[in-house]
Design an enzyme around this catalytic site. Structure first.
Site, mmCIF file in Angstrom:
data_model
loop_
_atom_site.group_PDB
_atom_site.id
_atom_site.type_symbol
_atom_site.label_atom_id
_atom_site.label_comp_id
_atom_site.label_asym_id
_atom_site.label_seq_id
_atom_site.Cartn_x
_atom_site.Cartn_y
_atom_site.Cartn_z
ATOM 1 N N LYS A 23 1.926 -14.525 2.984
ATOM 2 C CA LYS A 23 2.008 -14.100 4.384
ATOM 3 C C LYS A 23 1.257 -12.780 4.510
ATOM 4 O O LYS A 23 1.763 -11.729 4.130
ATOM 5 C CB LYS A 23 3.460 -13.911 4.844
ATOM 6 C CG LYS A 23 3.525 -13.700 6.360
ATOM 7 C CD LYS A 23 4.618 -12.745 6.795
ATOM 8 C CE LYS A 23 4.232 -11.306 6.814
ATOM 9 N NZ LYS A 23 3.161 -10.877 7.705
ATOM 10 N N GLU B 248 5.769 -3.395 -4.566
ATOM 11 C CA GLU B 248 4.786 -2.301 -4.629
ATOM 12 C C GLU B 248 4.862 -1.576 -3.299
ATOM 13 O O GLU B 248 4.361 -2.068 -2.285
ATOM 14 C CB GLU B 248 3.373 -2.864 -4.853
ATOM 15 C CG GLU B 248 3.170 -3.556 -6.190
ATOM 16 C CD GLU B 248 3.168 -2.597 -7.369
ATOM 17 O OE1 GLU B 248 3.043 -1.372 -7.166
ATOM 18 O OE2 GLU B 248 3.307 -3.077 -8.504
ATOM 19 N N CYS C 245 -2.037 3.520 -0.747
ATOM 20 C CA CYS C 245 -0.702 3.900 -1.236
ATOM 21 C C CYS C 245 -0.788 4.985 -2.302
ATOM 22 O O CYS C 245 0.120 5.797 -2.434
ATOM 23 C CB CYS C 245 0.012 2.680 -1.790
ATOM 24 S SG CYS C 245 -0.958 1.819 -3.027
ATOM 25 N N GLU D 177 4.596 9.856 3.692
ATOM 26 C CA GLU D 177 3.275 9.348 3.349
ATOM 27 C C GLU D 177 2.430 9.378 4.629
ATOM 28 O O GLU D 177 2.795 8.756 5.628
ATOM 29 C CB GLU D 177 3.471 7.902 2.875
ATOM 30 C CG GLU D 177 2.251 7.191 2.435
ATOM 31 C CD GLU D 177 2.567 5.731 2.067
ATOM 32 O OE1 GLU D 177 3.497 5.130 2.649
ATOM 33 O OE2 GLU D 177 1.875 5.208 1.191
#
Ligand code: NAP
Length: 514
Positions: free
Chosen positions: A204, A282, A316, A415
């Site tokens: 997906k 992750e 990331c 982040e």
């Protein structure tokens, strides 16, 4: 129907609706553009017949419309993957290796075509998109080789007439849920590994970037990946939670392999727990980039550019907090500012010379500008950028450098996932470590020092899954990629990446003396 025939047929028939015309025009440009989902080796629509539009973030134009699938479509795809697993699990490692190698060869041959699709839907510069194809494809190559090295063990038995065998068996169906920032590589990194191990999957992709996934599986199809082994369910953001629930809870699913935010990772981890499913997560990072006085400052600045501005900061492992020793702070900041102003060229990814594209969507653009505004309101100083480049469009944010940042600002804690570098002064190794570790994330960290002892001490004490010493780029197929703390569970790449998709079975062979 093959795309070339479809195009000719539709054009000749003169019976075109707007979306078909748009698709045909795009196909003239984007050779790997597919506008249907892929289940059981076939291109399919949603059962509801609904579609959603995929936009180019550079100008908001519609690149294509793809099926807006729901939980029933997902269930069907999972059943397909489960059926395919019954035969795929029994293929030899050599056969799986060959198929992966053919997929790799085709992706390599189609680098430009894949890159065009990536740029069209993610906005990243074409050169970076080609880099993503090379990186993503390296996992197909790596796992084509690794498939033949997923070994078991024979352990000396404590009994004279028995032998202990440990074998690695494929888990089964894996639900693969991926983000928009590396829409091709985040798929190959998972699918290469799980196929090597003998698993099948349903992917997906993000609403923002389903086309790279479809382009990748078109090449898998051409490479002879058997039907049902790899399936793609495209779905709008609205349907993601219900589709995600099925992908975590369905009885056929044995593992959820997710790359994305920590927030969504926690939801999926909770859903997976109900069925004691394996997870590979992750998740988000908050990488410190630490520069000590012994470092080569010019080199550190070069690497800072890569660690911060690759994919316009939407990575990331992107450096999030620059912790610079007070002795070299002014020198580093001066050189960093000069390099940003010279090297960061903002614009649409298809334009020659552009190095930084748009942010992916309005929500992301709002988040980045909000973090900068919060920092400035609390006393941060803008040395470069700090605002939207409105002349280019509503998602172009200037490459930004902030100083006088402190730990109370949201930008230190979160982040950023955008082109904003924040520099913080530190006085000692201990202070740097304390600041670096003061986050729930633990993905990547960067250290610049020529002091070997310091490098080892820092690497040992940083609570991060990956530590780069004197380098700003650490991703590759060979090492084990992954985080600790709230950055995730499990590893991708390396042989560990394939082993994640296996169960260890203990077989006792007894009565060997008779
Ligand atoms: P996200 O919002 O968590 O989305 C990731 C994927 O999950 C997308 O396909 C998304 O679909 C889907 N999703 C969202 N809500 C869901 C739900 N309730 N159930 C099931 N699926 C759901 O993350 P993102 O914004 O796409 O990506 C950025 C994040 O990914 C950052 O935090 C980044 O650090 C992280 N990331 C981590 C790594 C790593 O290797 N550790 C690599 C790349 C990115 P929609 O997009 O359609 O909503």
């Amino acid at each position: 129907m093959h795309i070339l025939y479809l195009r000719t047929y539709l054009l000749r028939s003169g019976n075109l609706v707007e979306s078909q015309k748009m698709y045909i025009n795009q196909c003239r440009r984007l050779h790997l553009l597919r506008n249907q989902a892929y289940v059981n080796g076939e291109w399919v629509k949603a059962k509801s017949n609904l579609v959603f539009a995929v936009h180019n973030p550079a100008d908001d134009s519609v690149v294509a419309e793809v099926p807006d699938m729901d939980s029933k479509d997902a269930q069907n795809a999972l059943l397909t993957a489960s059926n395919a697993f019954q035969t795929w699990k029994d293929t030899t490692a050599k056969e799986r290796s060959r198929i992966l190698r053919r997929w790799f060869d085709l992706c390599e041959k189609n680098t430009d075509n894949l890159a065009e699709v990536i740029t069209a839907e993610s906005g990243k510069p074409l050169a970076e998109a080609k880099g993503e194809v090379a990186y993503g494809n390296s996992f197909l190559e790596w796992f084509a080789d690794s498939a033949r090295h997923i070994n078991g063990e024979i352990i000396p038995s404590p009994w004279p007439n028995k032998q202990i065998l440990l074998t690695r068996n494929p888990l089964g169906v894996v639900s693969v849920i991926t983000p928009w920032n590396f829409p091709f590589a985040m798929i190959t990194r998972k699918v290469g590994a799980l196929m090597a191990a003998g698993c099948t999957c349903v992917i997906k992709p993000s609403e923002d970037t389903p086309l790279s996934a479809l382009a990748a599986v078109e090449l898998a199809h051409q490479a002879g990946v058997p039907k049902g082994v790899v399936n793609v369910v495209t779905t709008s953001r609205k349907n993601a939670p219900t589709v995600g629930k099925v992908m975590c809870e369905d009885e056929y699913v044995r593992c959820i392999s997710f790359t994305g935010s920590t927030t969504v990772g926690k939801i999926l981890y909770g859903l997976a727990a109900k069925g004691i499913k394996r997870v590979a997560l992750e998740l988000g990072g908050n990488a410190p980039f630490i520069v000590f006085p012994s470092a080569d400052i010019d080199h550190a600045v070069d690497q800072a550019m890569l660690a911060k501005f690759r994919n316009n900061g939407q990575a990331c492992i992107g450096a999030n907090r620059f912790l610079i020793h007070e002795i070299v702070f002014d020198d580093f900041v001066k050189k960093f500012k000069a390099r940003i102003e010279k090297k960061c060229v903002l614009g649409p990814g298809t334009k020659e010379g552009v190095t930084c594209g748009p942010l992916i969507n309005n929500e992301q653009a709002k988040k980045v500008s909000g973090l900068v505004d919060d920092a400035v309101a609390k006393g941060a100083k803008v040395l470069s950028g700090g605002k939207f480049a409105k002349n280019l469009g509503n998602k172009f944010y200037e490459s930004t450098l902030l100083v006088d940042v402190n730990q109370d600002m949201q930008i230190f804690k979160e982040e950023v996932f955008g082109p904003v570098a924040t520099c913080i002064k530190m006085k000692s190794e201990e202070e740097a470590l304390k600041m670096a570790n003061s986050t729930r994330s633990g993905l990547a960290a960067y250290i610049f020092t020529k002091d070997l002892g310091q490098a080892f001490r820092m690497s040992k004490n940083l609570e991060f899954g990956m530590v780069a010493i004197n380098d700003g780029i650490l991703s590759a197929a060979e090492p084990a990629f992954g985080g600790v703390k709230e950055s995730g569970i499990g590893r991708e790449g390396s042989l560990h990446g394939a082993v994640e998709y296996t169960d260890l079975k203990y077989t006792l062979m007894s009565g060997l003396d008779k």
